[in-house]
Design an enzyme around this catalytic site. Structure first.
Site, PDB file in Angstrom:
ATOM      1  N   ASP A   1       8.332   7.406   8.913  1.00  0.00           N
ATOM      2  CA  ASP A   1       7.269   7.801   7.983  1.00  0.00           C
ATOM      3  C   ASP A   1       7.892   8.255   6.659  1.00  0.00           C
ATOM      4  O   ASP A   1       8.741   9.154   6.650  1.00  0.00           O
ATOM      5  CB  ASP A   1       6.505   8.966   8.639  1.00  0.00           C
ATOM      6  CG  ASP A   1       5.152   9.234   8.007  1.00  0.00           C
ATOM      7  OD1 ASP A   1       4.851   8.635   6.974  1.00  0.00           O
ATOM      8  OD2 ASP A   1       4.413  10.062   8.574  1.00  0.00           O
ATOM      9  N   ASP A   2       7.497   7.645   5.560  1.00  0.00           N
ATOM     10  CA  ASP A   2       8.015   8.037   4.236  1.00  0.00           C
ATOM     11  C   ASP A   2       9.541   7.930   4.171  1.00  0.00           C
ATOM     12  O   ASP A   2      10.231   8.857   3.738  1.00  0.00           O
ATOM     13  CB  ASP A   2       7.601   9.477   3.882  1.00  0.00           C
ATOM     14  CG  ASP A   2       6.124   9.605   3.563  1.00  0.00           C
ATOM     15  OD1 ASP A   2       5.369   8.689   3.899  1.00  0.00           O
ATOM     16  OD2 ASP A   2       5.736  10.641   2.982  1.00  0.00           O
TER      17      ASP A   2
ATOM     18  N   CYS B   1       0.675   5.771   4.100  1.00  0.00           N
ATOM     19  CA  CYS B   1       0.543   6.000   5.549  1.00  0.00           C
ATOM     20  C   CYS B   1      -0.645   5.288   6.187  1.00  0.00           C
ATOM     21  O   CYS B   1      -0.479   4.418   7.045  1.00  0.00           O
ATOM     22  CB  CYS B   1       0.399   7.487   5.846  1.00  0.00           C
ATOM     23  SG  CYS B   1       1.685   8.535   5.193  1.00  0.00           S
TER      24      CYS B   1
ATOM     25  N   ARG C   1      -0.806   1.877   8.611  1.00  0.00           N
ATOM     26  CA  ARG C   1      -1.099   1.944  10.052  1.00  0.00           C
ATOM     27  C   ARG C   1      -2.293   1.068  10.406  1.00  0.00           C
ATOM     28  O   ARG C   1      -2.320   0.418  11.457  1.00  0.00           O
ATOM     29  CB  ARG C   1      -1.310   3.397  10.468  1.00  0.00           C
ATOM     30  CG  ARG C   1       0.011   4.155  10.500  1.00  0.00           C
ATOM     31  CD  ARG C   1      -0.106   5.634  10.185  1.00  0.00           C
ATOM     32  NE  ARG C   1       1.085   6.071   9.464  1.00  0.00           N
ATOM     33  CZ  ARG C   1       2.231   6.421  10.060  1.00  0.00           C
ATOM     34  NH1 ARG C   1       2.316   6.463  11.363  1.00  0.00           N
ATOM     35  NH2 ARG C   1       3.288   6.744   9.341  1.00  0.00           N
TER      36      ARG C   1
ATOM     37  N   LYS D   1       2.215   9.417  15.553  1.00  0.00           N
ATOM     38  CA  LYS D   1       1.146   9.634  14.559  1.00  0.00           C
ATOM     39  C   LYS D   1       0.179   8.464  14.487  1.00  0.00           C
ATOM     40  O   LYS D   1       0.587   7.330  14.294  1.00  0.00           O
ATOM     41  CB  LYS D   1       1.824   9.865  13.196  1.00  0.00           C
ATOM     42  CG  LYS D   1       0.931   9.739  11.980  1.00  0.00           C
ATOM     43  CD  LYS D   1       1.700  10.152  10.732  1.00  0.00           C
ATOM     44  CE  LYS D   1       1.086   9.578   9.466  1.00  0.00           C
ATOM     45  NZ  LYS D   1       1.811   9.999   8.244  1.00  0.00           N
TER      46      LYS D   1
ATOM     47  N   HIS E   1      -3.488   8.388  12.629  1.00  0.00           N
ATOM     48  CA  HIS E   1      -3.853   8.381  11.205  1.00  0.00           C
ATOM     49  C   HIS E   1      -4.634   7.154  10.758  1.00  0.00           C
ATOM     50  O   HIS E   1      -4.409   6.627   9.655  1.00  0.00           O
ATOM     51  CB  HIS E   1      -2.585   8.534  10.348  1.00  0.00           C
ATOM     52  CG  HIS E   1      -2.859   9.216   9.033  1.00  0.00           C
ATOM     53  ND1 HIS E   1      -1.998   9.120   7.954  1.00  0.00           N
ATOM     54  CD2 HIS E   1      -3.884   9.984   8.613  1.00  0.00           C
ATOM     55  CE1 HIS E   1      -2.488   9.810   6.940  1.00  0.00           C
ATOM     56  NE2 HIS E   1      -3.632  10.340   7.310  1.00  0.00           N
TER      57      HIS E   1
ATOM     58  N   HIS F   1       8.456  12.258   6.797  1.00  0.00           N
ATOM     59  CA  HIS F   1       7.357  12.778   5.961  1.00  0.00           C
ATOM     60  C   HIS F   1       7.575  14.283   5.758  1.00  0.00           C
ATOM     61  O   HIS F   1       8.099  14.953   6.643  1.00  0.00           O
ATOM     62  CB  HIS F   1       6.033  12.528   6.706  1.00  0.00           C
ATOM     63  CG  HIS F   1       4.804  12.642   5.857  1.00  0.00           C
ATOM     64  ND1 HIS F   1       4.400  13.833   5.295  1.00  0.00           N
ATOM     65  CD2 HIS F   1       3.887  11.717   5.481  1.00  0.00           C
ATOM     66  CE1 HIS F   1       3.274  13.627   4.617  1.00  0.00           C
ATOM     67  NE2 HIS F   1       2.944  12.354   4.709  1.00  0.00           N
TER      68      HIS F   1
ATOM     69  N   ASP G   1       6.740   3.076   7.200  1.00  0.00           N
ATOM     70  CA  ASP G   1       5.361   2.834   6.770  1.00  0.00           C
ATOM     71  C   ASP G   1       5.193   2.749   5.258  1.00  0.00           C
ATOM     72  O   ASP G   1       4.209   2.206   4.763  1.00  0.00           O
ATOM     73  CB  ASP G   1       4.405   3.874   7.359  1.00  0.00           C
ATOM     74  CG  ASP G   1       4.529   5.244   6.711  1.00  0.00           C
ATOM     75  OD1 ASP G   1       5.611   5.564   6.180  1.00  0.00           O
ATOM     76  OD2 ASP G   1       3.545   6.004   6.753  1.00  0.00           O
ATOM     77  N   ASN G   2       6.137   3.348   4.513  1.00  0.00           N
ATOM     78  CA  ASN G   2       6.133   3.232   3.041  1.00  0.00           C
ATOM     79  C   ASN G   2       7.484   3.708   2.534  1.00  0.00           C
ATOM     80  O   ASN G   2       8.272   4.273   3.295  1.00  0.00           O
ATOM     81  CB  ASN G   2       4.980   4.029   2.395  1.00  0.00           C
ATOM     82  CG  ASN G   2       4.871   5.456   2.862  1.00  0.00           C
ATOM     83  OD1 ASN G   2       3.941   5.809   3.600  1.00  0.00           O
ATOM     84  ND2 ASN G   2       5.801   6.299   2.467  1.00  0.00           N
TER      85      ASN G   2
ATOM     86  N   LYS H   1       6.537   5.526  -2.630  1.00  0.00           N
ATOM     87  CA  LYS H   1       5.271   5.614  -1.891  1.00  0.00           C
ATOM     88  C   LYS H   1       4.123   5.696  -2.900  1.00  0.00           C
ATOM     89  O   LYS H   1       4.248   6.420  -3.896  1.00  0.00           O
ATOM     90  CB  LYS H   1       5.304   6.874  -1.027  1.00  0.00           C
ATOM     91  CG  LYS H   1       4.009   7.236  -0.327  1.00  0.00           C
ATOM     92  CD  LYS H   1       4.181   8.536   0.462  1.00  0.00           C
ATOM     93  CE  LYS H   1       2.902   8.964   1.175  1.00  0.00           C
ATOM     94  NZ  LYS H   1       3.078  10.197   1.946  1.00  0.00           N
TER      95      LYS H   1
HETATM   96 CA   LIG Z   1       4.010   7.524   5.218  1.00  0.00          CA
END
Ligand SMILES: [Ca+2]
Length: 576
Positions: free
Chosen positions: A56-57, A94, A98, A151, A153, A239, A343-344, A423
Site C-alpha cells: 500500500d502506497d 487505494c 482495489r 485491507k 476498502h 501507507h 496499489d499506487n 499517488k
Molecule cells: Ca494506497
C-alpha cells in the site's frame, strides 16, 4: 448445503454449462468440497492456487529486486525464480485500485470512480456495484476456496453494524481477516474484522502487518482439502502512519543519513544495471518543493521517517517469507501462482507532519486506557490502548503507537525514482508498480524481466485463464460487464499482450497509453505527449511536435471515458 453445492457444480461442469448459470448463495463450504470434487474428476491437481499480495502506497523502486536498498529477500527470491514486469500499472490510489484489481474492470465501471463517498452517479457510488464480480466470486464458482487477509476498502460502510453487503464474505470470500477501512493505526486499526464481526486487537503486541501474515499462513495451514485456493493478501504497509517495530527500525538506523538526493542517485544506478529502466531515460529532477538534502533542516527527523518506512516494508517481506514457507511445507509452492504488486506510487501526503506537535507537550492530557474489548472507532486514534495520547506534528519521531505521521514528499520522491509525481497523479510516479509473478509449475523463466505494458485489469483475466474458471455474463440475476483485461499468461512466456490501449482517470488526472505513446494530463492542466520508449520519465513533452498523435489519443481517451461514465472533475454530488 455441502452436497447441494457439490451436486450443482458437478452437474453444471458435466453439462458444460458456464459457471455464469450457477449462483449458489451462501455456499461458503467450498473448503470441504475438495475431496469430493477430486473424486468426481474436478480436482486433478493441475489447477494452481493463486495468491495475490499487494502493498500500500509503495514506490516503484523501494524493494530490492526493483533497485531499492530495503531488504526484501523473500520478494527478491520470488523474482529470481519468476518474472518481473517493468511496465505494470495501477490506478494511482487505494480504493480505485482495489475496485479495479478485484473486478477486472476500470474502477468507474465497478462503482468506485473516486473514493468511498456516494456522489450520486452509478460510476461514483463509493461501493462495489452489482454489475461486477470479484475474482473471489469467479474462482469460488469454479470450486476454489477463497481467503482474504488485509485491507478491503471498496465499500463506504465500515462501521461495525454495516450494512455488510459489500464486505469480503458477501463478495466471494469464505474467510476474511482484516480491515474494511483504508487506513489506521498498525497497533490498533479501526474496522478490524474477522469474517463479518468487528474485533479489537487480540494481544498487547498486536502489529497489523504481522497479523495479516499470520492469518494468511493460518488459511494455508487449515486448507486441508485438495481443491485449489485463491488468497488475497492486502498489506497496509507502507501507507501512513509510519508505524514499525523497534527491531526492524534498528536495521535501518543511519541508512538514510546521506539523504534523498544520494538515495535517488544510487537507486537509479542500480535500476539501470538491473535493466528495470533504460539508461536513456533521464532521472527526473528533484521535486521543486523538496530542498537539497545538504540544505535540509532537522535531518535526524527526516532520516527517522525513512528508517521507519523501510522497516515497515522489511516486516512485510518477512511475512511473505512465512507465507512461502507454509506453501513449501504443505507441498504447494510449485503450483501456486503468486503475484506481488503495489496499489499506487509513493505518497507525498504530509499527514500529521506539519504544524505544532499535538497534544501540546506543555499541556499534558490525561486519557483513560481503552477497554480490552473496545473497538477502535477512529482512523487516527486519540489514545493508545494503554492510555497514552497519540501525537502528531513536525518533529515527532515516528514508529511507536503514540505517533501518527507520514514519511512525506521528499522520501516519496525517492520511492518513485526515477519517475515524477506521486499517488493521486497518473504520470509514471503515481501509477507504476512492480509486478512479480512466480509460478514454478508454469513459468520457466528465472529472474527475467517482462516489458509488456499491463494493468490491474489483467489480474482477473489471468486468474480466469490460469484456473479455467468461467467469467460470468450474469451473476445473481444481474448482467455483468465483460472483463476489460488481458491474460498475462502469454507474457509469462515473453509473448506480446494484445490490447488497444490502457486508460486512467483519477481526480481529473487523465491518461491513455497506446504502445509507446502516452497522453497524460495533470488536472487542471492540458495534455502532454510522451514517447515512453525514448523517455519513460516524461521529461520531453512532444504534444506540439505531434499534434495529430495528440488528437488521435485524445479521441481514444474520450471514447473510453464516455463508455465508463467518467465524469468531469471535480464531481459534484448529483442532486436526486
Ligand atoms: Ca494506497
Amino acid at each position: 448445503m455441502t452436497s447441494n453445492c457439490y451436486t450443482r457444480r458437478d452437474f453444471i461442469k458435466a453439462m458444460g454449462i458456464g459457471a455464469a448459470a450457477l449462483a449458489v448463495p451462501g455456499c461458503a463450504s467450498a473448503t470441504r468440497l475438495g475431496g469430493s470434487l477430486k473424486a468426481k474428476g474436478f480436482g486433478d491437481g493441475q489447477r494452481p492456487n493463486i495468491i495475490l499480495i499487494m502493498s500500500d502506497d509503495m514506490g516503484f523502486s523501494d524493494i530490492g529486486c526493483y533497485g531499492g536498498e530495503i531488504r526484501t529477500p523473500n520478494l527478491d527470491g520470488l523474482a529470481a525464480n519468476g518474472v518481473r514486469f517493468t511496465q505494470f500499472y495501477n490506478t494511482a490510489r487505494c480504493c480505485p485500485t482495489r475496485a479495479s484489481l478485484m473486478t477486472g474492470l476500470y474502477q468507474h465501471q465497478a462503482g468506485v470512480g473516486h473514493m468511498m463517498d456516494d456522489k450520486g452517479y452509478p460510476s461514483y457510488q463509493g461501493d462495489l456495484n452489482n454489475r461486477c464480480v470479484t475474482i473471489a466470486e469467479v474462482l469460488k464458482q469454479a470450486g476454489y476456496s477463497t481467503y482474504m487477509s488485509g485491507k478491503w476498502h471498496v465499500t463506504r460502510y465500515r462501521r461495525p453494524e454495516g450494512p455488510k453487503h459489500n464486505w469480503p464474505c458477501q463478495r466471494g470470500y469464505d474467510r476474511f481477516f482484516g480491515t474494511i477501512h483504508g487506513a489506521g493505526s498498525f497497533y490498533d486499526p479501526c474496522s478490524l474484522t474477522r469474517d463479518n464481526t468487528q474485533i479489537p486487537p487480540d494481544s498487547d503486541d498486536f502489529y497489523y502487518t504481522n497479523a495479516i501474515s499470520d492469518n494468511a499462513v493460518t488459511y494455508i495451514r487449515e486448507h486441508e482439502t485438495d481443491n485449489p485456493f485463491f488468497m488475497y493478501v492486502a498489506y497496509t504497509a507502507t501507507h501512513w502512519p509510519m508505524h514499525a517495530l523497534p527491531e526492524d527500525i534498528a536495521k535501518y538506523k543511519g541508512r538514510y543519513d546521506s539523504g534523498w538526493d544520494a538515495l535517488r542517485a544510487e537507486r537509479h544506478k542500480r535500476m539501470i544495471e538491473m535493466g528495470i529502466v533504460k539508461s536513456e531515460w533521464k532521472l527526473t529532477p528533484r521535486d521543486k518543493a523538496v530542498p537539497l538534502w545538504s540544505e535540509a533542516k532537522d535531518k535526524a527527523w527526516f532520516a527517522r521517517r525513512m528508517e521507519v518506512y523501510a522497516a515497515m516494508l522489511d516486516c512485510m517481506d518477512q511475512g511473505i517469507g512465512h507465507i512461502t514457507s507454509e506453501l513449501k511445507r504443505t507441498g504447494r509452492f510449485e503450483n501456486t501462482l503468486i503475484f506481488f504488486l503495489a496499489d499506487n506510487g509513493g505518497c507525498a501526503e504530509e499527514y500529521g507532519s506539519r504544524g505544532k506537535v499535538k497534544p501540546e507537550p506543555s499541556k499534558p492530557v490525561v486519557l483513560k486506557p481503552m477497554a480490552k474489548d473496545a473497538l477502535q472507532p477512529d482512523m487516527q486514534p486519540k489514545v493508545t490502548r494503554d492510555g497514552r495520547p497519540v501525537r502528531t506534528g513536525y518533529g515527532i519521531m515516528p514508529g511507536p503507537a503514540d505517533t501518527y505521521i507520514a514519511y512525506g514528499k521528499p522520501w516519496a520522491n525517492a520511492s518513485n525514482t526515477p519517475f515524477r509525481l506521486y499517488k493521486h497523479w497518473v504520470h509514471e510516479g503515481g501509477i507504476s508498480t512492480p509486478l512479480i509473478a512466480h509460478w514454478p509449475a508454469h513459468i520457466k523463466a528465472q529472474g527475467e524481466l517482462r516489458h509488456q505494458p499491463g494493468h490491474l485489469i489483467d489480474i482477473m483475466a489471468t486468474c480466469v485463464d490460469a484456473s479455467g474458471a468461467t467469467y460470468p455474463a450474469e451473476y445473481k440475476g444481474h448482467k455483468i460487464i465483460p472483463m476489460e483485461g488481458r491474460s498475462l499468461k502469454p507474457a509469462f512466456d515473453n509473448k506480446p499482450t494484445e490490447r488497444e490501449a490502457i486508460y486512467w482517470e483519477h481526480e481529473g488526472n487523465r491518461a491513455v497509453r497506446q504502445g509507446r505513446w502516452k497522453l497524460v494530463s495533470r488536472h487542471p492542466g492540458g495534455w502532454e505527449l510522451y514517447d515512453l520508449e525514448a523517455d519513460r520519465t516524461e521529461l520531453n513533452n512532444l504534444s506540439e511536435t505531434y499534434p495529430q498523435k495528440v488528437e488521435q489519443l485524445k479521441a481514444l481517451y474520450e471514447s473510453w471515458a464516455a463508455r465508463c461514465d467518467v465524469q468531469p472533475w471535480p464531481v459534484r454530488k448529483k442532486k436526486t
